[in-house]
Design a protein around this motif. Sequence first.
Motif, mmCIF file in Angstrom:
data_model
loop_
_atom_site.group_PDB
_atom_site.id
_atom_site.type_symbol
_atom_site.label_atom_id
_atom_site.label_comp_id
_atom_site.label_asym_id
_atom_site.label_seq_id
_atom_site.Cartn_x
_atom_site.Cartn_y
_atom_site.Cartn_z
ATOM 1 N N LEU A 29 0.786 -1.017 0.028
ATOM 2 C CA LEU A 29 -0.142 0.062 -0.008
ATOM 3 C C LEU A 29 0.823 1.288 -0.065
ATOM 4 N N GLN A 30 2.219 1.110 -0.008
ATOM 5 C CA GLN A 30 2.992 2.177 0.112
ATOM 6 C C GLN A 30 3.288 2.646 -1.283
ATOM 7 N N PRO A 31 2.805 3.955 -1.816
ATOM 8 C CA PRO A 31 2.916 4.408 -3.096
ATOM 9 C C PRO A 31 4.136 4.287 -4.014
ATOM 10 N N ALA A 32 5.143 4.470 -3.528
ATOM 11 C CA ALA A 32 6.343 4.313 -4.245
ATOM 12 C C ALA A 32 6.710 2.682 -4.619
ATOM 13 N N PHE A 33 6.383 1.696 -3.628
ATOM 14 C CA PHE A 33 6.665 0.418 -3.893
ATOM 15 C C PHE A 33 5.654 -0.220 -4.880
ATOM 16 N N ALA A 34 4.210 0.309 -4.864
ATOM 17 C CA ALA A 34 3.026 -0.009 -5.552
ATOM 18 C C ALA A 34 3.235 0.294 -7.086
ATOM 19 N N ALA A 35 4.008 1.586 -7.393
ATOM 20 C CA ALA A 35 3.884 2.004 -8.447
ATOM 21 C C ALA A 35 5.125 1.127 -9.338
ATOM 22 N N SER A 36 6.364 1.033 -8.649
ATOM 23 C CA SER A 36 7.289 0.255 -9.172
ATOM 24 C C SER A 36 7.031 -1.159 -9.433
ATOM 25 N N LEU A 37 6.108 -1.931 -8.760
ATOM 26 C CA LEU A 37 5.598 -3.294 -8.862
ATOM 27 C C LEU A 37 4.400 -3.035 -9.861
ATOM 28 N N SER A 38 3.768 -2.195 -9.747
ATOM 29 C CA SER A 38 2.914 -2.450 -10.987
ATOM 30 C C SER A 38 3.594 -2.319 -12.337
ATOM 31 N N PHE A 39 4.405 -1.361 -12.535
ATOM 32 C CA PHE A 39 5.004 -1.109 -13.652
ATOM 33 C C PHE A 39 5.910 -2.353 -14.148
ATOM 34 N N ALA A 40 6.333 -2.998 -13.129
ATOM 35 C CA ALA A 40 7.104 -4.292 -13.431
ATOM 36 C C ALA A 40 6.293 -5.507 -13.949
ATOM 37 N N ALA A 92 12.505 -6.390 -15.163
ATOM 38 C CA ALA A 92 11.579 -6.174 -14.081
ATOM 39 C C ALA A 92 11.974 -6.232 -12.730
ATOM 40 N N GLY A 93 12.822 -7.138 -12.248
ATOM 41 C CA GLY A 93 13.406 -7.398 -11.016
ATOM 42 C C GLY A 93 14.182 -5.911 -10.726
ATOM 43 N N PHE A 94 15.006 -5.273 -11.550
ATOM 44 C CA PHE A 94 15.482 -4.004 -11.594
ATOM 45 C C PHE A 94 14.481 -2.979 -11.613
ATOM 46 N N MET A 95 13.728 -3.172 -12.105
ATOM 47 C CA MET A 95 12.532 -2.041 -12.242
ATOM 48 C C MET A 95 11.988 -2.111 -10.805
ATOM 49 N N LEU A 96 11.628 -3.144 -10.101
ATOM 50 C CA LEU A 96 11.030 -3.119 -8.783
ATOM 51 C C LEU A 96 11.924 -2.311 -7.903
ATOM 52 N N VAL A 97 13.263 -2.653 -7.991
ATOM 53 C CA VAL A 97 14.221 -2.016 -7.074
ATOM 54 C C VAL A 97 14.548 -0.592 -7.153
ATOM 55 N N ALA A 103 10.871 6.457 -6.738
ATOM 56 C CA ALA A 103 9.593 7.087 -6.418
ATOM 57 C C ALA A 103 9.804 7.342 -5.044
ATOM 58 N N GLU A 104 10.789 6.938 -4.397
ATOM 59 C CA GLU A 104 10.968 7.445 -2.938
ATOM 60 C C GLU A 104 11.364 8.899 -3.110
ATOM 61 N N CYS A 105 11.839 9.118 -3.998
ATOM 62 C CA CYS A 105 12.699 10.589 -4.185
ATOM 63 C C CYS A 105 11.867 11.563 -4.901
ATOM 64 N N LEU A 112 7.610 7.356 -13.287
ATOM 65 C CA LEU A 112 7.263 6.463 -14.468
ATOM 66 C C LEU A 112 7.448 7.740 -15.543
ATOM 67 N N PHE A 113 7.399 8.948 -15.363
ATOM 68 C CA PHE A 113 7.817 9.832 -16.615
ATOM 69 C C PHE A 113 9.291 9.974 -16.528
ATOM 70 N N PHE A 114 9.952 10.110 -15.718
ATOM 71 C CA PHE A 114 11.337 10.057 -15.907
ATOM 72 C C PHE A 114 12.054 8.706 -16.503
ATOM 73 N N TRP A 115 11.324 7.503 -16.157
ATOM 74 C CA TRP A 115 11.867 6.416 -16.597
ATOM 75 C C TRP A 115 11.692 6.608 -18.112
ATOM 76 N N LEU A 116 10.391 7.104 -18.572
ATOM 77 C CA LEU A 116 10.227 7.009 -20.203
ATOM 78 C C LEU A 116 11.118 8.148 -20.862
ATOM 79 N N LEU A 117 11.259 9.353 -20.297
ATOM 80 C CA LEU A 117 12.310 10.241 -20.595
ATOM 81 C C LEU A 117 13.623 9.859 -20.910
ATOM 82 N N THR A 118 14.196 8.932 -19.923
ATOM 83 C CA THR A 118 15.517 8.368 -20.081
ATOM 84 C C THR A 118 15.664 7.301 -20.823
ATOM 85 N N ALA A 119 14.548 6.491 -20.854
ATOM 86 C CA ALA A 119 14.645 5.565 -21.962
ATOM 87 C C ALA A 119 14.699 6.053 -23.266
#
Length: 236
Positions: A29-40, A92-97, A103-105, A112-119
Motif C-alpha cells: 500500500l506504499q505508493p512508491a513500492f506499489a508504482a514500481s511493482l505495478s510497472f514491473a 522487471a526485477g531491477f524495475m522493482l528495486v 519513486a521514494e525521491c 514513470l515519467f522520468f523512466w520514459l524520458l531516460t529510456a
Amino acid sequence: EYLLSQQYREDLDRHQEWRPALKSGPLLLQPAFAASLSFAALLAVLYALFGPHTSVYRDLIFHGPAVGAGELWRFVSAALLHADLPHLAGNAGFMLVLGWAAAECVGGGFMLFFWLLTALSGFIVSFGLSDIVNTVGSSGGLYGLLGVAGGHGIRHPRRPADTRRPRLRVFGAVVLFLAFTAFSPRANIYAHVGGFVVGLALGYISPKEKASGAWQAGVCLLTSLVCLYGLRMALP
C-alpha cells in the motif's frame, strides 16, 4: 568512563536524529513500492501480448533503418518490450528495486515519467553514436532511474554536511550495474550510459519534496498516453 559514556550517548542521539522515520502499513500500500511493482507487472503483460512470439514484435522493436525512415514510435515501443524471458525477468526485477528507490525521491508519477524520458534518451544516444541495428528493452530507463535516485541523493543528502557518501553509493551502483550487463553481447551500453546521465541530471534538479498528488497523476497520465501511442502506431 563517564566522559566516554557521554560521548557515546551524544553519538547515538545524533544517529537517531538523522535516521529516517519508518513508514507504517503494508508494503503493497506504499505508493512508491506499489508504482514500481505495478510497472514491473505491466512489462510482463506487454511481453505476453507483444513479445517475440507474436507477429507484431518486429514492428515494435528499435530498428535503426526503420527509425531513420520515420517510424519514430519505435523509440517508445522498444522500451516496453524485451527479447526473451530472462531479459524480461532481469529488467522487471531491477524495475522493482530502482523504480522503488526513484519513486521514494520524486513520487510514483514522476518516476514513470522520468523512466520514459531516460529510456528515450538512451535510444537517441544509441541511434546517434552506435551502429546497432536492432535493440529492445527498458534498461536505458532503468539506468535513468538509478541516475534519478543518485542525483536526488547528491543534491539532497540526508546529512546536509555529508555529500560524499551519496556520490560513492551512486558510483558504486553504476559500476556494479554496468558490470552486470557489460558481459552480455546484446547489451546496449550506449543506451545505458545515455539514460543514466540524463537521469542523474533529472534527479539533481528535482526538488527535495515530492510534487502533489495532482501533478503525480498528471504526469502518469501523460506517460501512459505516450506509451499507448507508441504501441498503437505499430499495430494493424
